[in-house]
Every structure is written in structure tokens, then in C-alpha cells.
Write an enzyme that holds these catalytic residues in place. Sequence first.
Site, mmCIF file in Angstrom:
data_model
loop_
_atom_site.group_PDB
_atom_site.id
_atom_site.type_symbol
_atom_site.label_atom_id
_atom_site.label_comp_id
_atom_site.label_asym_id
_atom_site.label_seq_id
_atom_site.Cartn_x
_atom_site.Cartn_y
_atom_site.Cartn_z
ATOM 1 C CG HIS A 121 1.448 -10.079 3.949
ATOM 2 N ND1 HIS A 121 0.757 -10.270 3.775
ATOM 3 C CD2 HIS A 121 1.979 -7.909 3.206
ATOM 4 C CE1 HIS A 121 -0.649 -9.528 3.007
ATOM 5 N NE2 HIS A 121 0.719 -7.548 3.018
ATOM 6 C CB CYS A 134 -7.658 -3.286 2.123
ATOM 7 S SG CYS A 134 -6.443 -4.871 1.432
ATOM 8 C CG ASN A 149 -6.497 -8.242 -5.476
ATOM 9 O OD1 ASN A 149 -6.468 -6.850 -5.996
ATOM 10 N ND2 ASN A 149 -7.635 -7.633 -4.347
ATOM 11 C CB SER A 198 2.967 -6.331 -0.782
ATOM 12 O OG SER A 198 3.194 -6.978 0.979
ATOM 13 C CB THR A 257 16.447 2.923 11.146
ATOM 14 O OG1 THR A 257 16.325 4.871 11.601
ATOM 15 C CG2 THR A 257 16.846 2.161 11.151
ATOM 16 C CB THR A 280 -1.013 0.177 1.113
ATOM 17 O OG1 THR A 280 -2.309 -1.345 1.056
ATOM 18 C CG2 THR A 280 -2.019 0.995 1.771
ATOM 19 C CD GLN A 302 -2.481 -11.293 -4.504
ATOM 20 O OE1 GLN A 302 -1.766 -12.490 -4.753
ATOM 21 N NE2 GLN A 302 -2.981 -10.699 -3.574
#
Length: 385
Positions: free
Chosen positions: A198, A329, A146, A196, A234, A70, A176
Site C-alpha cells: 500500500h 501507526c 518514515n 508493503s 492460503t 508489520t 519507504q
Amino acid sequence: MIYLDNASTTKMFDECAEIHKEFSCNQFFNPSALSGGALQVSKLIADAEKYVLSRLGASEGNILFTGCATESNNLAIRGSLRSGNWEYVFSAGEHPSVFNLAKKLEQEDFVVHFVPLAKNGQVDLECLSNVLNERTRLISIMHVSNETGVINDLQKISALKKTKCPRAILHVDGVQGFLKIPFALRDTAIDLYSFSGHKFHAPKGIAGLYVKNKGGLKELFEGGGQQFGLRSGTENVSGIMQMRKAIELIDEKANFERTKEIKRLFNETLLSAGARTFGEGVSVEKCILINDYCGSPYIETLIFQGVKGETMLHALDAVGVVVGLGSACSSKKAGNRVLEEIGLEKETIVSSARISFNAYMSNDEVITGAQIISKVFQDILQRVS
Ligand code: PLP
């Protein structure tokens, strides 16, 4: 548990947990500090960047490590905005992290075009071609939906960009697609590509944005100037190293073939267990067909004619089978914008659920999952009829 919601998130590889400990408890240095340990960590981040670039098949460019896709999508799009007479082009099938931002840009008086999806679920290339012109600043089109698993043709989109608006920036939401659909950035005209961790067995909280030309992007927020000043803060060293590890562990070509086999086995079992009950009206066969035509083997949409997808989801959850309802989402919101866009009726959409696989499932899991889905569906149908 039989987990069939991998488009929503995936189980992390055990190897990542070991890396997390190493970079949180031992090599926990701030990469911007000047100690030997910090310099070593900073070098490891630079190596990880090179490695990710190679796995994306990029021959130039950089990776910005972000907190989620995102954020990558927002950075890509907001970072490409310029004042002046520019136009911004999005597909109507984008994930909310792109689509809702595009809607917001419209409210902020940017000139925004939404290109419709064709009936096969891909972005309509003729409409895209008609909308592109020398004022196009940004094109943002996802790699793989997705919702439906449909794969957009990145080479044709690249060719359109080159002929119609060579100065435009092409952003692709690859969440995806990366490590799932074999491809190489160097074969396309993509300037920005989001992914992404995950979604491919790395932890949540680490993601990235490929940037071909970092001079063309503006940062979203001010700070210490890390990551070429484009993403201050960081770096998530442990996350970056875990994501690198997950990428190393994935063989996308072998996984692609294995997932094709998983999908075939799943559909075969499902159809042999209850083909006709799934098959009336707009049928599961038709949905599978959409997916098979130009789709990712990782995702498919099922229609449970006569039963709400949400009812199926909860009934399946109760017996240990986890499925999804489109974008996690947005799944708490009614309707499904993307399925509507490809022309499915409202009643059909209400009966839909999303199944998404990973390449490491056993045949037993796949067959049992399909059998349970079929049985639960038939039990509910009997009760309601
Ligand atoms: N884009 C697509 C296509 C997705 O499927 C998702 C997550 O479902 C995202 C973006 C957002 O990813 P993240 O959860 O990393 O913000």
C-alpha cells in the site's frame, strides 16, 4: 483533495482493481489445491515471486508474501531469534513495528542494543561499528526513515556487517525505500528486506519479505505449510497479483527524478510564499536541509514555528489538503521519538508535520498545495499572535 500523506498510504492504481476482480471472481482457486485452475494460479504466484526478486535486484533468495510490513518485520526479527549468547542490534529510529518489538525482546531477556541516530538522521555508523561483534545475531536497520525521509547507507552498513560479524543476519525495513530509492539487493549484504504494497499504489493487506536464505528463518505460526512452511495460510492471490501489477507500472528511476522535481517545486513555492514565517529558529529550511542532505525526495518534515503540527493538520484537512504527523501507526501518541533522537527540541517537534509526495502528482497540485499550506499557516499565526 491534495494528498500529501503518501508515506502513510498511497492511492491504489486503477489497474489493480481489475486484477482484483479477475482473481477474486474468475480465477479464485486455492493455489494449494490440485485442479488445473489451482495449478495455474500457483504458477502465477511463482512467476510473481521471480518478478519481485528481479525488481529488488536480488540474484538469489525467495519472497514470502505477507499481510503487511508489520508482519514482515515481526517474521524477520522473531524468525531470526536463537537461544544462546546472541545479541540483537536495532537503530533507535526504527518504525514501531521494529522498535516496539525490540523493546519487547529486551523484556524477554534478549541482549538488545539500540544504535543512536547521528544529527543528520542516519544511523550513527561509528556507534554501529562499536556495537557489532561476533555474538551479533541480527542487525535491523531501516532503509528510509518514515519520519524524516533520511536514507541509511546500506552499503556502509553491509560493509560493517561483513567485517565485524559476517555470521549475522542483516534485516532492512524497506517500506519507504522499495521502488522509491533506486538500489539493488545484490550490491548489499542484506539477508531480509521488508516491503508493503500500500506504500506503492498496490492495495492494503499485501506485503512481502525478501529472504536470502530460507533455512535461516523460523516461522511465526503453525499451519498448512504454505510458502516453504515459513508463512502458513492460503496465499492472498489477488493481493499478490495486484502488487505485481503495481510494481510493473512503476519505473523507480523515472519516479525518483520526478519526485525530486516535485519536492524542489514544492519547497520553492513554500519558501517564496512564506519563507520568513517558516524560517525562524529551527526552520523549515533546516528541515529541508536534513532531507536534502541524505534524504528521500518522497518525504520531508516541516516545522510550523508557533503553531502545533496537529492544528495545521486539521486546518489543512478542512480545506482539502491532507498532510501527516509522522508514523500513522503512532501519530495518536504524543511526541515523536525519531525527531527527538536527532536532537530537535520538544517545542519544535510539536510544530512539525510530515509532507510526503508521490511521483504522479501534477505541478499544479504541488504548487497549490504549497500555497495553501503557506496561507493556512500565516492565517493561524495571525490569529494566535
Ligand atoms: N515500516 C515503515 C518504515 C513504515 O513506514 C510502515 C508504515 O508506515 C511500516 C513499517 C508498517 O507497514 P504496514 O502498514 O504494511 O504494516
